[in-house]
Enzyme design. Structure first.
Site, PDB file in Angstrom:
ATOM      1  N   ASP A   1       0.842  -1.202   0.000  1.00 47.82           N
ATOM      2  CA  ASP A   1       0.000   0.000   0.000  1.00 47.82           C
ATOM      3  C   ASP A   1       0.868   1.238   0.000  1.00 47.82           C
ATOM      4  O   ASP A   1       2.100   1.167   0.093  1.00 47.82           O
ATOM      5  CB  ASP A   1      -0.985  -0.011   1.173  1.00 47.82           C
ATOM      6  CG  ASP A   1      -0.299   0.100   2.529  1.00 47.82           C
ATOM      7  OD1 ASP A   1       0.938   0.313   2.552  1.00 47.82           O
ATOM      8  OD2 ASP A   1      -0.982  -0.026   3.557  1.00 47.82           O
ATOM      9  N   ILE A   2       0.239   2.381  -0.149  1.00 47.83           N
ATOM     10  CA  ILE A   2       0.942   3.660  -0.256  1.00 47.83           C
ATOM     11  C   ILE A   2       1.094   4.239   1.158  1.00 47.83           C
ATOM     12  O   ILE A   2       0.111   4.374   1.899  1.00 47.83           O
ATOM     13  CB  ILE A   2       0.163   4.628  -1.164  1.00 47.83           C
ATOM     14  CG1 ILE A   2       0.019   4.015  -2.560  1.00 47.83           C
ATOM     15  CG2 ILE A   2       0.860   5.986  -1.233  1.00 47.83           C
ATOM     16  CD1 ILE A   2      -0.934   4.776  -3.470  1.00 47.83           C
TER      17      ILE A   2
ATOM     18  N   GLU B   1      -6.033   2.268  -0.756  1.00 49.40           N
ATOM     19  CA  GLU B   1      -4.699   2.454  -1.342  1.00 49.40           C
ATOM     20  C   GLU B   1      -3.895   1.162  -1.321  1.00 49.40           C
ATOM     21  O   GLU B   1      -2.672   1.180  -1.508  1.00 49.40           O
ATOM     22  CB  GLU B   1      -3.940   3.555  -0.588  1.00 49.40           C
ATOM     23  CG  GLU B   1      -3.450   3.207   0.810  1.00 49.40           C
ATOM     24  CD  GLU B   1      -4.495   3.399   1.893  1.00 49.40           C
ATOM     25  OE1 GLU B   1      -4.105   3.486   3.060  1.00 49.40           O
ATOM     26  OE2 GLU B   1      -5.708   3.468   1.573  1.00 49.40           O
TER      27      GLU B   1
END
Length: 523
Positions: A389-390, A432
């Site tokens: 994920d970010i 995300e």
């Protein structure tokens, strides 16, 4: 006595021709009045009847004035006959001509009637008319003027053009229609042959063999109309319906031999031509094994074919052709369903794809990854899963807005997808977070790939509305070697392990790749 018998034979033959002509006129008018080419044929046979019986009266007359009278009667009707022959052939073949062309076609016959009836003033049709001295009974001898040859050329052109039209139609017709066309064509040529002998002074005693030969001509017409059902809608229906169909249609007999196909079918398969008529479908489709198998098994369904340079989709249907209890063959219909398939594919893509990132959505990813896991299980192969994920994505949205957040998601997804290999599966797992399934991939290979993606994302700068946005990502990697009889692993367990490794990567400061096995050792 011999002279009387010979004259009587000619008269009987001519009367037979006139009777046949009148019979066909009435028969067609009553039985087939609405068929293609019928109206011109009715006029042709009606005018031929009057012409033939007028010639019979001419041949039975003994004085020149009486003979010339009946010749004038003949020329009130005879000049129109070739025009009606041509119109009959044109309409029967399914062609349409503009009304003004039809009107122009009758200009020359009307002119011929005028020239014939005013011949005494100009001598352009006959230069002389007298009785033959060498004939055993009164027979008219004529010396022809220039307009006679103009009219003769017109007659020849009309008949020849009509015959050519019928012969061209014959090339693409089935056997029964060919017999119609053949008998009618020969019938049309008979009077031309008779006139050839008459005009070259080869007929006995100068008898006009045109009316005489019409006996044989109308016998052939009768065979075409009654036996072979001339003027029914068969050949016209084939052109107006069969040839005009948008769907491709192929007809096979009971021996799987091609007997016919329409123009649209020729567009579907470029290998089809007139030369394949009568050849086995197996030989014709030797370069299309999938299509041949469908036809052989009569398996209705869709198939992709290359038409020109474009891929198209066709739905194939089969219709048996029966003659009471006997199977004669089958009709194969190719319906172009390219638009439907493309819409279906687009709908399936929309249903399986995340609208923002164009990656598989969660449900579709699971479906694709499960298939990859099953294949790896059957082949006792290695398989890996990456979850990432970010980092601090909420801060991006809060600082730059949701438009910037969408740009970051799109760029990250594109970066990861471009790094993957053919056969790898990637999807947006939620928010995300992203997930990747890597068939034939060990933990070390998966970790190297994740590291490559991490570095590429970290080095990327997104320029938006004057802002330069840079993000990082955290990765969790899990792997398994699926051995025979070992059912301890599943796609769900690998994803759970990768998620746990991702959690450890975040605990280790983010922008990091963490393998599940290493995370377990640290716990």
């Amino acid at each position: 006595m011999a002279m009387v018998n010979e004259w009587l034979i000619y008269m009987l033959v001519i009367i037979l021709a006139g009777t046949l002509s009148l019979f066909l006129c009435l028969y067609v008018q009553i039985k087939i009045k609405d068929g293609p080419g019928v109206k011109p044929y009715i006029y042709m046979t009606l005018f031929s009847t009057i012409f033939i019986f007028s010639y019979a009266f001419e041949l039975s007359s003994s004085e020149l004035e009486q003979i010339l009278f009946w010749v004038r009667i003949q020329y009130l009707f005879m000049p129109f006959i070739p025009a009606f022959i041509l119109l009959m052939c044109v309409e029967y073949a399914g062609h349409k001509i503009k009304p003004w062309i039809t009107y122009c076609l009758f200009i020359l016959p009307i002119t011929t009637i005028f020239m014939h009836n005013t011949n005494n003033l100009h001598q352009l049709y006959y230069t002389s008319a007298e009785l033959r001295s060498d004939a055993p009974f009164p027979v008219l001898s004529l010396q022809y003027g220039p307009w006679f040859y103009v009219h003769s050329i017109f007659v020849l052109l009309c008949v020849v053009m009509g015959v050519i039209i019928l012969i061209m139609k014959m090339r693409r017709s089935l056997f029964r229609f060919r017999m119609q066309l053949l008998t009618m064509t020969v019938g049309l040529l008979m009077p031309i042959l008779g006139n050839y002998f008459y005009l070259n002074d080869l007929s006995p005693h100068g008898i006009d063999l045109g009316p005489v030969s019409m006996s044989a001509s109308f016998l052939l017409h009768a065979a075409a109309i009654i036996s072979f059902q001339m003027f029914n809608v068969g050949p016209i229906a084939r052109d107006t319906v069969f040839e005009s169909m948008k769907d491709g249609v192929m007809v096979l007999n009971q021996n799987e031999v091609i007997v016919d196909f329409n123009r649209a079918m020729g567009d579907v398969l470029s290998s089809l031509s007139q030369q394949v008529i009568g050849k086995p479908i197996k030989k014709v489709l030797r370069n299309h094994p999938e299509l041949f198998n469908m036809i052989e098994q009569e398996a209705e369904g869709d198939i992709q074919l290359v038409v020109g340079v474009k891929k198209s989709y066709f739905h194939i249907r089969f219709t048996p052709v029966w003659n009471k209890t006997e199977l004669l063959g089958k009709i194969i219909t190719f319906v172009d369903v390219s638009e439907r398939v493309h819409i279906q594919q687009r709908l399936e893509q929309l249903a399986s794809t995340d609208g923002l990132t164009n990656l598989f959505n969660r449900t579709s990813f699971i479906t694709q990854a499960e298939a990859a896991f099953s294949a790896a299980d059957q082949n006792h192969d290695a398989i890996s899963v990456i979850m990432f994920d970010i980092d601090y994505f909420k801060a991006v949205n809060d600082t730059y807005g949701h438009g910037a957040g969408d740009a970051v998601l799109t760029t990250t997804a594109k970066t990861a997808k471009n790094t993957l290999r053919p056969g790898d599966v990637i999807g947006r797992y939620g928010g995300e977070e992203f997930v990747i399934c890597l068939p034939h991939t060990s933990q070390e290979e998966a970790r190297d790939l994740a590291e490559k993606i991490r570095i590429t994302i970290a080095d990327s700068i997104i320029h938006l509305d004057g802002n330069s946005i840079n993000v990082t990502s955290s990765f969790g990697v899990s792997s398994a070697l699926l051995r025979e009889g070992d059912h301890s692993h599943s796609l769900h367990s690998l994803m759970k392990e990768a998620d746990m490794a991702l959690y450890e990567a975040k605990r280790n400061g983010r922008n990091y790749v963490q393998a599940y096995s290493e995370a377990v050792e640290m716990m």
